[in-house]
Write a protein that holds these residues in place. Structure first.
Motif, PDB file in Angstrom:
ATOM      1  N   LEU B 131       0.824  -1.208   0.000  1.00  0.00           N
ATOM      2  CA  LEU B 131       0.000   0.000   0.000  1.00  0.00           C
ATOM      3  C   LEU B 131       0.856   1.254   0.000  1.00  0.00           C
ATOM      4  N   ALA B 132       1.888   1.231   0.826  1.00  0.00           N
ATOM      5  CA  ALA B 132       2.702   2.423   1.006  1.00  0.00           C
ATOM      6  C   ALA B 132       3.572   2.687  -0.214  1.00  0.00           C
ATOM      7  N   PHE B 133       4.058   1.634  -0.823  1.00  0.00           N
ATOM      8  CA  PHE B 133       4.936   1.807  -1.976  1.00  0.00           C
ATOM      9  C   PHE B 133       4.327   1.089  -3.185  1.00  0.00           C
ATOM     10  N   PRO B 134       3.241   1.646  -3.746  1.00  0.00           N
ATOM     11  CA  PRO B 134       2.574   0.937  -4.833  1.00  0.00           C
ATOM     12  C   PRO B 134       3.534   0.789  -6.012  1.00  0.00           C
ATOM     13  N   GLY B 135       3.444  -0.372  -6.649  1.00  0.00           N
ATOM     14  CA  GLY B 135       4.279  -0.584  -7.828  1.00  0.00           C
ATOM     15  C   GLY B 135       5.625  -1.190  -7.509  1.00  0.00           C
ATOM     16  N   THR B 136       6.087  -1.026  -6.251  1.00  0.00           N
ATOM     17  CA  THR B 136       7.377  -1.634  -5.932  1.00  0.00           C
ATOM     18  C   THR B 136       7.145  -3.064  -5.468  1.00  0.00           C
ATOM     19  N   GLU B 137       8.026  -3.912  -5.901  1.00  0.00           N
ATOM     20  CA  GLU B 137       7.970  -5.307  -5.502  1.00  0.00           C
ATOM     21  C   GLU B 137       9.113  -5.586  -4.547  1.00  0.00           C
ATOM     22  N   ILE B 138       8.828  -6.309  -3.486  1.00  0.00           N
ATOM     23  CA  ILE B 138       9.933  -6.751  -2.649  1.00  0.00           C
ATOM     24  C   ILE B 138      10.701  -7.819  -3.400  1.00  0.00           C
ATOM     25  N   ILE B 139      12.004  -7.647  -3.471  1.00  0.00           N
ATOM     26  CA  ILE B 139      12.812  -8.577  -4.272  1.00  0.00           C
ATOM     27  C   ILE B 139      12.607 -10.006  -3.780  1.00  0.00           C
ATOM     28  N   GLY B 140      12.423 -10.922  -4.742  1.00  0.00           N
ATOM     29  CA  GLY B 140      12.319 -12.336  -4.368  1.00  0.00           C
ATOM     30  C   GLY B 140      10.896 -12.791  -4.095  1.00  0.00           C
ATOM     31  N   GLY B 141       9.911 -11.920  -4.339  1.00  0.00           N
ATOM     32  CA  GLY B 141       8.515 -12.321  -4.162  1.00  0.00           C
ATOM     33  C   GLY B 141       8.238 -12.757  -2.736  1.00  0.00           C
ATOM     34  N   THR B 142       7.536 -13.876  -2.601  1.00  0.00           N
ATOM     35  CA  THR B 142       7.190 -14.367  -1.269  1.00  0.00           C
ATOM     36  C   THR B 142       8.446 -14.617  -0.446  1.00  0.00           C
ATOM     37  N   TYR B 143       9.465 -15.207  -1.094  1.00  0.00           N
ATOM     38  CA  TYR B 143      10.694 -15.523  -0.365  1.00  0.00           C
ATOM     39  C   TYR B 143      11.322 -14.255   0.215  1.00  0.00           C
ATOM     40  N   GLY B 144      11.308 -13.201  -0.588  1.00  0.00           N
ATOM     41  CA  GLY B 144      11.855 -11.930  -0.123  1.00  0.00           C
ATOM     42  C   GLY B 144      11.050 -11.374   1.033  1.00  0.00           C
ATOM     43  N   LYS B 145       9.705 -11.457   0.912  1.00  0.00           N
ATOM     44  CA  LYS B 145       8.837 -10.930   1.977  1.00  0.00           C
ATOM     45  C   LYS B 145       9.070 -11.680   3.286  1.00  0.00           C
ATOM     46  N   VAL B 146       9.153 -13.010   3.167  1.00  0.00           N
ATOM     47  CA  VAL B 146       9.346 -13.817   4.369  1.00  0.00           C
ATOM     48  C   VAL B 146      10.704 -13.488   5.009  1.00  0.00           C
ATOM     49  N   ALA B 147      11.724 -13.414   4.156  1.00  0.00           N
ATOM     50  CA  ALA B 147      13.059 -13.099   4.675  1.00  0.00           C
ATOM     51  C   ALA B 147      13.024 -11.768   5.412  1.00  0.00           C
ATOM     52  N   LEU B 148      12.295 -10.803   4.833  1.00  0.00           N
ATOM     53  CA  LEU B 148      12.229  -9.482   5.445  1.00  0.00           C
ATOM     54  C   LEU B 148      11.454  -9.531   6.763  1.00  0.00           C
TER      55      LEU B 148
END
Lengths: 258, 277
Positions: B131-148
């Motif tokens: 929501l806060a950063f529309p259009g930006t993807e966290i690198i690595g998709g789900t894996y990136g989100k989980v890592a973060l």
């Protein structure tokens, strides 16, 4: 004697309200060996630690090799490379082998290559008589051996001045001799040395000058024969008599006021 | 000397202390064993077995439960651990910094991320960040989100552990390094941190075990079939088969990793204890 190797001018150091050094002036010439003696709490270790700025002086100036350490813009790491320091508690790096203790600082600080650092390390281990312990870890060495490794570690950096902070005080009595022998050899080789010690025999035989400190000030400064053999001040005499013959000392009230 | 002139203390009636102690211990055993037996007898093992231990259902979970679910769990955990370790080290150094704002920031970070349930962090990463950063993807998709998400939580705990480890290294080590001409940063990297990590290896491994379990929170991010880890995989299968056996199998898979890890931690702690002596 040209310019002094170590020069301390009007040095004051306080920890909070506690004034540990009350105006010290001291010069140590090139190749000179100076032993600093005095009762515990007299500020002698603090003075030594001010000489390589491990303690920040409250007031006064310190020069080593002509560079002012108390200058706020000085590159303190560069100056410290020229000053070796040996601690009471050895402070070897326990996670490194003896050789690595000697090579890591050379490589990280002086940028020496692996081969050169190893060569210098081997030479200096030889110098302190511990070549056969090159691969040992500090925890497997005796206190005396650890202290000799610590001296070799400092020497590997090629210092112009060596500071010793009660180097034998944490050792079992029978291990003191080996460390003092290494220091005596170093003195004979012409190293400039400032040694805080309780070893009166060493001071008498090896030192060019003995400085007696009490209550944060230098009380007496002269040749060993003069300061230890024939002290001019009552406080020096008192200290020496208690040190040389502790069994004969009387119980007394301690007050550190001068 | 004789029993005439030394009046012996008259023996008190009843039990001696030793007898009382063994009596009380015996009573404890009896209560404990009775409780275990009562539990074992009163549970309906037949129904439990039907619901949790169907061999054919368990069989059809293999090899996916290992090659997909356990693999993903390990992958999520390790990536979260690495992020947490790096971030935790940075926060720990900020906490110890002489710069006030760094210390303050690190303190606030630790309090916030240690005080919030990991679940909320996952929801936050899944909902608030896009929501806060529309259009930006966290690198690595789900894996990136989980890592973060896992990393953010783990960093708060690890920062405190690492700080304690750094402070446990004797002061003389830094003084020796500085007097050899090491800069503060170089002394930290070459001398202090290696020793600190030796000290904190057991608690860091414990943190790995905790993360391993927290990785189950991934299901709140919404994952594809290929991204499922043990808990999600077990739950999905449990609902399609209308049987809880997959939950039991998934649980056993967690233990497969956490029990050996716990063993390793105890070994390391014992060794560290020995080294102190």
């Amino acid at each position: 004697m040209s310019r002094p190797e170590i020069q301390v001018q009007g040095l004051h150091k306080s920890f909070g309200d506690n004034e540990v050094l009350r105006g010290i002036d001291l010069e140590i010439g090139h190749g000179e060996v100076v032993c600093v003696i005095g009762p515990s709490g007299s500020g002698k270790s603090t003075l030594l630690r001010c000489v390589n700025l491990l303690e920040e002086p409250t007031k006064g100036r310190v020069f080593v090799g002509g560079t002012e350490l108390t200058d706020p813009d000085v590159d303190i790491d560069a100056v410290r490379r020229r000053i070796g320091m040996v601690f009471q508690q050895f402070n070897l790096f326990p996670h490194l082998s003896v050789t690595e203790n000697l090579t890591l600082p050379q490589r990280r600080v002086l940028g020496r290559g692996k081969a050169e650092a190893a060569k210098v390390a081997a030479e200096n281990l030889e110098r302190v008589g511990l070549a056969e312990k090159a691969d040992a870890y500090p925890s497997s060495l005796s206190g005396g051996q650890q202290q000799r490794v610590a001296i070799a570690r400092s020497l590997s950096m090629g210092p112009e001045v060596m500071l010793f902070d009660e180097p034998t005080s944490a050792l079992d009595p029978e291990l003191v001799g080996d460390v003092l022998a290494v220091m005596r050899r170093l003195a004979q080789e012409g190293m400039t040395m400032m040694v805080v010690t309780h070893e009166m025999t060493f001071a008498r035989e090896v030192a060019d000058r003995v400085v007696f400190m009490d209550a944060g000030a230098i009380v007496e400064d002269g040749s060993p024969a003069q300061v230890i053999g024939n002290p001019a001040h009552e406080r020096t005499r008192h200290f020496l008599s208690r040190l040389l013959d502790p069994a004969m000392a009387e119980v007394e009230e301690h007050d550190n006021a001068p | 000397m004789t029993d005439t002139d030394v009046p012996l203390q008259p023996r008190k009636k009843g039990l001696t202390r030793r007898q009382k102690r063994s009596l009380s211990r015996g009573a404890q055993y009896v209560v404990f064993v009775a409780a275990v037996i009562a539990f074992a007898v009163s549970a309906d093992w037949g129904r439990l077995k039907n619901q949790f231990a169907q061999a054919d259902i368990a069989e059809q979970m293999f090899p996916d439960v290992i090659t997909l679910a356990l693999k993903n769990t390990v992958l999520y955990t390790l990536s979260g651990f690495v992020v947490g370790l790096v971030l935790g080290l940075v926060i720990a150094l900020m906490r110890l910094s002489s710069v006030g704002p760094y210390r303050w920031f690190a303190g606030v970070y630790i309090e916030i991320f240690r005080g919030l349930p990991a679940l909320l962090i996952f929801i936050f990463i899944g909902v608030a960040v896009p929501l806060a950063f529309p259009g930006t993807e966290i690198i690595g998709g789900t894996y990136g989100k989980v890592a973060l998400a896992l990393g953010l939580v783990a960093a708060a705990y690890m920062a405190e552990t690492i700080r304690a480890g750094i402070q446990a290294v004797p002061k003389g080590q830094l003084e020796a390094a500085r007097s050899l001409g090491f800069s503060p940063a170089r002394a930290m990297v070459s001398i202090i941190i290696p020793q600190a990590f030796r000290i904190i290896l057991p608690p860091l491994t414990n943190e790995l075990v905790l993360l391993f379990k927290d990785s189950s929170l991934v299901l709140f991010l919404g994952v594809t079939l290929e991204e499922r880890e043990l808990s999600k995989y077990g739950r999905d299968l449990a609902s399609t088969t209308a049987n809880s056996t997959p939950i039991l199998v998934a649980g056993l898979c967690y233990l497969l990793v956490t029990i050996p890890l716990g063993f390793v931690v105890r070994r390391m702690e014992a060794k560290a204890q020995e080294a102190v002596k």
